[in-house]
Write an enzyme that holds these catalytic residues in place. Structure first.
Site, PDB file in Angstrom:
ATOM      1  N   SER A 150       7.116   3.428  -2.968  1.00 39.28           N
ATOM      2  CA  SER A 150       6.748   2.975  -1.628  1.00 39.28           C
ATOM      3  C   SER A 150       5.515   2.079  -1.657  1.00 39.28           C
ATOM      4  CB  SER A 150       6.493   4.174  -0.717  1.00 39.28           C
ATOM      5  OG  SER A 150       5.520   5.030  -1.285  1.00 39.28           O
ATOM      6  N   HIS A 193      13.564   0.769  -1.724  1.00 37.68           N
ATOM      7  CA  HIS A 193      12.767   1.796  -1.060  1.00 37.68           C
ATOM      8  C   HIS A 193      13.532   2.398   0.111  1.00 37.68           C
ATOM      9  CE1 HIS A 193       8.968   2.795   1.507  1.00 37.68           C
ATOM     10  NE2 HIS A 193       9.418   3.863   0.881  1.00 37.68           N
ATOM     11  N   GLU A 242      14.318  -0.828   2.197  1.00 35.91           N
ATOM     12  CA  GLU A 242      13.416  -1.959   1.995  1.00 35.91           C
ATOM     13  C   GLU A 242      13.659  -2.478   0.574  1.00 35.91           C
ATOM     14  OE1 GLU A 242       8.761  -2.663   3.253  1.00 35.91           O
ATOM     15  OE2 GLU A 242       9.249  -0.847   2.150  1.00 35.91           O
ATOM     16  N   ASN A 289       4.742   0.442   4.303  1.00 40.15           N
ATOM     17  CA  ASN A 289       3.529   1.236   4.130  1.00 40.15           C
ATOM     18  C   ASN A 289       2.245   0.449   4.339  1.00 40.15           C
ATOM     19  OD1 ASN A 289       4.436   3.868   3.778  1.00 40.15           O
ATOM     20  ND2 ASN A 289       5.123   3.410   1.711  1.00 40.15           N
TER      21      ASN A 289
END
Length: 278
Positions: free
Chosen positions: A115, A136, A148, A186
């Site tokens: 991440s 991800h 992702e 993130n």
């Protein structure tokens, strides 16, 4: 396609489950049989729930029959795509991909579910950077729509196409971004969670009030402190450290309270205590 997953924990088990639901033959590896047994039990429970709700096209037994559990990395030799979902530590992941680069067939794509860790660095360690990508998934994997997709510096167009198509076959929406610390998800999410933790430390409000304000005022499905507990405060700290180190801006500095709670072993849901008691 033969699909490999490394790590039978929350993320790895979820990825394996969705891949098997989508018709892929799946190999799941972890370092101990006990971890595999626990992961299998979680998958069985999840499939039973989905079956009861009429959400499966095959029976749970048929789906489980597509998953093979192993402690041997050598069992990935003939996999077309291997997704890593282990501890969020760059050195540990890099060492794993060095080994995988020598085991998996030359045409096999290697992907990381990281991440926050740089995809380009892991791709270099693998020895096959053009066949390396970030994939991800979001937690919980069986329910969340997004994957992702993060291209490293040398990731080929064909690798990106195959991974995007695979995500689509798994019923996911693949959205692409470039290899910067924290990617998109993130880089935006973690500073928000960190700021909520800082609000607790500064005495701005109690955790319940902070979460309630974000749920009721911003229409978030769960508050930031509940989400931090769900993710794991140790994981949140690791990601904030990657952002702080990689982007060099003090706005990404982890809250001292976050660091102190991790040092105290208060990791959230998985330890039974974080901002809330479980």
């Amino acid at each position: 396609m033969k699909f490999g997953v490394i790590g039978a924990g929350q993320m790895g088990g979820g990825i394996a489950q969705v891949a098997a639901q989508s018709g892929f033959d799946v190999v799941v590896q972890d370092v101990q049989q006990a971890f595999l047994d626990r992961g299998k039990a979680v998958i069985e429970k999840s499939l039973a729930k989905l079956h009861d709700k009429g959400k499966l096209t095959d029976t749970p037994d048929v789906i489980l029959g597509r998953i093979r559990f192993t402690t041997q990395l050598e069992d990935f030799a003939d996999c077309d795509l291997v997704v890593e979902a282990i501890v969020e530590n760059e050195q540990v992941k890099a060492d794993l991909f060095r080994t995988l680069g020598e085991i998996v067939k030359p045409s096999g794509i290697l992907a990381s579910n990281t991440s926050s860790i740089p995809i380009t660095a892991l791709a270099s360690a693998s020895g096959r950077p053009e066949l390396f990508i970030g994939m991800h998934f979001m937690n919980p994997v069986p329910l969340m729509q997004l994957v992702e997709v993060i291209r490293g510096y040398s990731t080929s167009d064909e690798t990106a196409r195959i991974v995007t198509d695979t995500a689509s076959t798994m019923g996911k929406t693949a959205l692409s971004c470039n290899d910067f610390p924290g990617f998109v998800s993130n880089r935006i999410l973690m500073p928000m969670l960190n700021e909520a933790i800082q609000c607790v430390m500064d005495g701005v409000a109690e955790p319940e009030a902070i979460d309630g304000i974000m749920k009721l005022g911003m229409n978030h499905p769960m508050g930031p402190l509940t989400l931090a507990d769900f993710i794991g405060l140790d994981t949140c700290l690791s990601i904030m450290e990657v952002l702080h180190r990689g982007l060099g801006d003090d706005k990404y500095r982890p809250s001292p309270l976050l660091r102190k709670m991790v040092q105290a072993g208060l990791l959230g849901r998985k330890s039974g205590q974080g901002f809330y008691t479980y």
